[in-house]
Scaffold this motif. Structure first.
Motif, mmCIF file in Angstrom:
data_model
loop_
_atom_site.group_PDB
_atom_site.id
_atom_site.type_symbol
_atom_site.label_atom_id
_atom_site.label_comp_id
_atom_site.label_asym_id
_atom_site.label_seq_id
_atom_site.Cartn_x
_atom_site.Cartn_y
_atom_site.Cartn_z
ATOM 1 N N GLY A 103 0.820 -1.211 0.000
ATOM 2 C CA GLY A 103 0.000 0.000 0.000
ATOM 3 C C GLY A 103 0.851 1.256 0.000
ATOM 4 O O GLY A 103 0.568 2.219 -0.728
ATOM 5 N N CYS A 104 1.914 1.259 0.794
ATOM 6 C CA CYS A 104 2.823 2.406 0.835
ATOM 7 C C CYS A 104 3.507 2.617 -0.518
ATOM 8 O O CYS A 104 3.649 3.752 -0.985
ATOM 9 N N SER A 105 3.923 1.516 -1.138
ATOM 10 C CA SER A 105 4.617 1.627 -2.426
ATOM 11 C C SER A 105 3.683 2.143 -3.514
ATOM 12 O O SER A 105 4.097 2.883 -4.402
ATOM 13 N N ASN A 106 2.402 1.758 -3.444
ATOM 14 C CA ASN A 106 1.441 2.245 -4.426
ATOM 15 C C ASN A 106 1.235 3.748 -4.295
ATOM 16 O O ASN A 106 1.119 4.459 -5.305
ATOM 17 N N PHE A 107 1.177 4.238 -3.057
ATOM 18 C CA PHE A 107 1.052 5.681 -2.875
ATOM 19 C C PHE A 107 2.360 6.376 -3.228
ATOM 20 O O PHE A 107 2.358 7.471 -3.800
ATOM 21 N N PHE A 108 3.468 5.741 -2.920
ATOM 22 C CA PHE A 108 4.785 6.315 -3.171
ATOM 23 C C PHE A 108 4.967 6.658 -4.643
ATOM 24 O O PHE A 108 5.464 7.732 -4.990
ATOM 25 N N GLU A 109 4.515 5.765 -5.536
ATOM 26 C CA GLU A 109 4.754 5.994 -6.963
ATOM 27 C C GLU A 109 3.923 7.155 -7.512
ATOM 28 O O GLU A 109 4.179 7.629 -8.615
ATOM 29 N N GLN A 110 2.947 7.661 -6.730
ATOM 30 C CA GLN A 110 2.168 8.802 -7.179
ATOM 31 C C GLN A 110 3.025 10.071 -7.268
ATOM 32 O O GLN A 110 2.696 10.997 -8.003
ATOM 33 N N GLY A 111 4.096 10.112 -6.490
ATOM 34 C CA GLY A 111 4.953 11.293 -6.512
ATOM 35 C C GLY A 111 6.231 11.096 -7.288
ATOM 36 O O GLY A 111 7.156 11.903 -7.192
ATOM 37 N N VAL A 112 6.291 10.028 -8.062
ATOM 38 C CA VAL A 112 7.525 9.670 -8.770
ATOM 39 C C VAL A 112 7.399 9.989 -10.256
ATOM 40 O O VAL A 112 6.313 9.924 -10.833
ATOM 41 N N SER A 123 6.202 -9.523 -6.357
ATOM 42 C CA SER A 123 6.500 -10.467 -5.259
ATOM 43 C C SER A 123 5.896 -9.996 -3.945
ATOM 44 O O SER A 123 5.421 -10.804 -3.143
ATOM 45 N N ILE A 124 5.895 -8.678 -3.710
ATOM 46 C CA ILE A 124 5.290 -8.141 -2.498
ATOM 47 C C ILE A 124 3.765 -8.228 -2.579
ATOM 48 O O ILE A 124 3.091 -8.568 -1.607
ATOM 49 N N LYS A 125 3.226 -7.949 -3.746
ATOM 50 C CA LYS A 125 1.776 -8.055 -3.936
ATOM 51 C C LYS A 125 1.306 -9.485 -3.697
ATOM 52 O O LYS A 125 0.306 -9.713 -3.001
ATOM 53 N N ASP A 126 2.031 -10.453 -4.234
ATOM 54 C CA ASP A 126 1.637 -11.860 -4.080
ATOM 55 C C ASP A 126 1.783 -12.345 -2.639
ATOM 56 O O ASP A 126 1.028 -13.208 -2.188
ATOM 57 N N ARG A 127 2.763 -11.797 -1.892
ATOM 58 C CA ARG A 127 2.985 -12.227 -0.521
ATOM 59 C C ARG A 127 1.784 -11.869 0.374
ATOM 60 O O ARG A 127 1.580 -12.497 1.423
ATOM 61 N N GLN A 128 0.971 -10.908 -0.028
ATOM 62 C CA GLN A 128 -0.217 -10.558 0.757
ATOM 63 C C GLN A 128 -1.165 -11.750 0.926
ATOM 64 O O GLN A 128 -1.895 -11.835 1.914
ATOM 65 N N TYR A 129 -1.149 -12.655 -0.049
ATOM 66 C CA TYR A 129 -2.081 -13.787 -0.046
ATOM 67 C C TYR A 129 -1.359 -15.117 0.155
ATOM 68 O O TYR A 129 -1.888 -16.176 -0.152
ATOM 69 N N ASP A 130 -0.139 -15.038 0.688
ATOM 70 C CA ASP A 130 0.697 -16.219 0.835
ATOM 71 C C ASP A 130 0.948 -16.479 2.320
ATOM 72 O O ASP A 130 1.036 -15.542 3.123
ATOM 73 N N LYS A 131 1.111 -17.741 2.682
ATOM 74 C CA LYS A 131 1.400 -18.091 4.077
ATOM 75 C C LYS A 131 2.896 -18.195 4.358
ATOM 76 O O LYS A 131 3.308 -18.401 5.499
ATOM 77 N N LEU A 132 3.708 -18.051 3.315
ATOM 78 C CA LEU A 132 5.151 -18.105 3.506
ATOM 79 C C LEU A 132 5.629 -16.889 4.292
ATOM 80 O O LEU A 132 4.987 -15.836 4.284
#
Length: 342
Positions: A103-112, A123-132
């Motif tokens: 979520g932070c990275s998605n907002f971060f790219e708004q100012g880039v 990989s970070i997006k997929d980890r949201q739904y992963d048990k690893l």
């Protein structure tokens, strides 16, 4: 008359320095009379620098250079770096933390600048739904992308007028009739419809080793389509530096990767990251657009190379170029530095 922009209970005021803050004072008094005064802790005095909705804006060059720059507030950058530091120390990234970081990275790219920072986050997006829990090489690469953006500070720039720069039009294409034996090319028109207009055509030699860099599969046509864009920026950086143009692509998957700045496919995501990094380093603005295959100028040169009659009849030169494989595995910060010095 005072220019005020509201976003729910947040407001930003644009006023001339000669007003000496009278517009801001008047608005504060008005809100107090209405019974909804602004919070004292969040108020900012009139300045050429400001922080609104998490983005810091700079109006110093608004009149002299006719542009406004934006960057993400310091607190958000600190949060991202703290997430990464702790995750590395613990050698783990839980799904809940991944969700916050994403979520932070998605907002971060708004100012880039451009669309840097959208790719490389799968990989970070997929980890949201992963048990690893353990960190993976892909997650570590995502961390490196975020760290590179914070360090390089590719600020978003909004031009207030049409910049007096030279323009271009490019059409690129690729073909893959036999697995691992793709062909490609692109045609450029510089300063279109001007007295000094000139045209150049390029036949791209695709090294076989490039297929080993991509995911396994017979079909790599979308990757090849995006590779043409990257090859063009690598081969002639000085031609593109500081210019603006339109780029036509007839492959929807490749086009959408550029428009969105990312892709769910690992190869297209990586290519989108590299191309947008190159665009930032070269300060080139490109509007990517779809074109029907039959209307694509470069369809012939991508298949028949120098034997294509259309590009010769329309006075395009013919040159050869290729893709340096060593660029593929460079981290984002190194890529930006390489393109900046090409």
């Amino acid at each position: 008359m005072t220019l005020v922009s509201f976003y729910f209970d947040d407001a930003t005021i644009q006023d001339w320095a000669s007003s000496k803050g009278s517009g801001q004072l008047t608005l504060r008094q008005t809100m107090m009379v209405l019974g909804t005064p602004f919070a004292e802790a969040k108020q900012q005095q009139m300045s050429s620098h400001g922080d609104f909705l998490g983005l810091e804006h700079d109006l110093v060059h608004a009149r002299t250079q006719e542009k406004v720059t934006f960057w993400v507030r310091e607190r958000l950058q600190t949060n991202i770096l703290d997430f990464i530091k702790k995750d590395r120390a613990d050698n783990r990234l839980a799904s809940g933390v991944a969700s916050k970081l994403y979520g932070c990275s998605n907002f971060f790219e708004q100012g880039v600048y451009g669309k840097i920072g959208r790719a490389g986050m799968n990989s970070i997006k997929d980890r949201q739904y992963d048990k690893l829990l353990s960190l993976t090489p892909a997650i570590e690469q995502a961390f490196e992308v975020l760290e590179a953006i914070v360090k390089e500070r590719p600020m978003r720039t909004i031009h207030l007028t049409v910049a007096p720069v030279q323009h271009f039009v490019v059409a690129s294409d690729a073909a893959l009739e036999i697995p691992r034996h793709g062909t490609g090319g692109y045609l450029e028109v510089w300063n279109p419809l001007k007295a000094d207009e000139y045209r150049s055509g390029f036949v791209v030699t695709i090294p076989e080793g490039v297929y080993d860099l991509w995911s396994e599969g017979v079909h790599h046509i979308a990757q090849l389509e995006l590779l043409m864009v990257l090859v063009a920026l690598v081969s002639n950086p000085n031609r593109y530096r500081g210019r603006r143009g339109v780029w036509f692509i007839d492959n929807t998957a490749a086009l959408m990767a550029m428009v969105r700045g990312r892709s769910d496919g690992a190869d297209l995501d990586r290519l989108a990251l590299m191309i947008h990094a190159a665009m930032f380093a070269l300060e080139v603005w490109i509007y990517f657009e779809w074109v029907e295959t039959k209307s694509n100028w470069s369809d012939g040169i991508s298949r028949d190379a120098e034997n294509d009659k259309w590009h010769v009849e329309n006075k395009f030169s013919t040159e050869q170029c290729s893709f340096p494989l060593c660029l593929w595995k460079l981290p984002l910060r190194a890529l930006i530095r390489v393109f900046a010095f090409l």
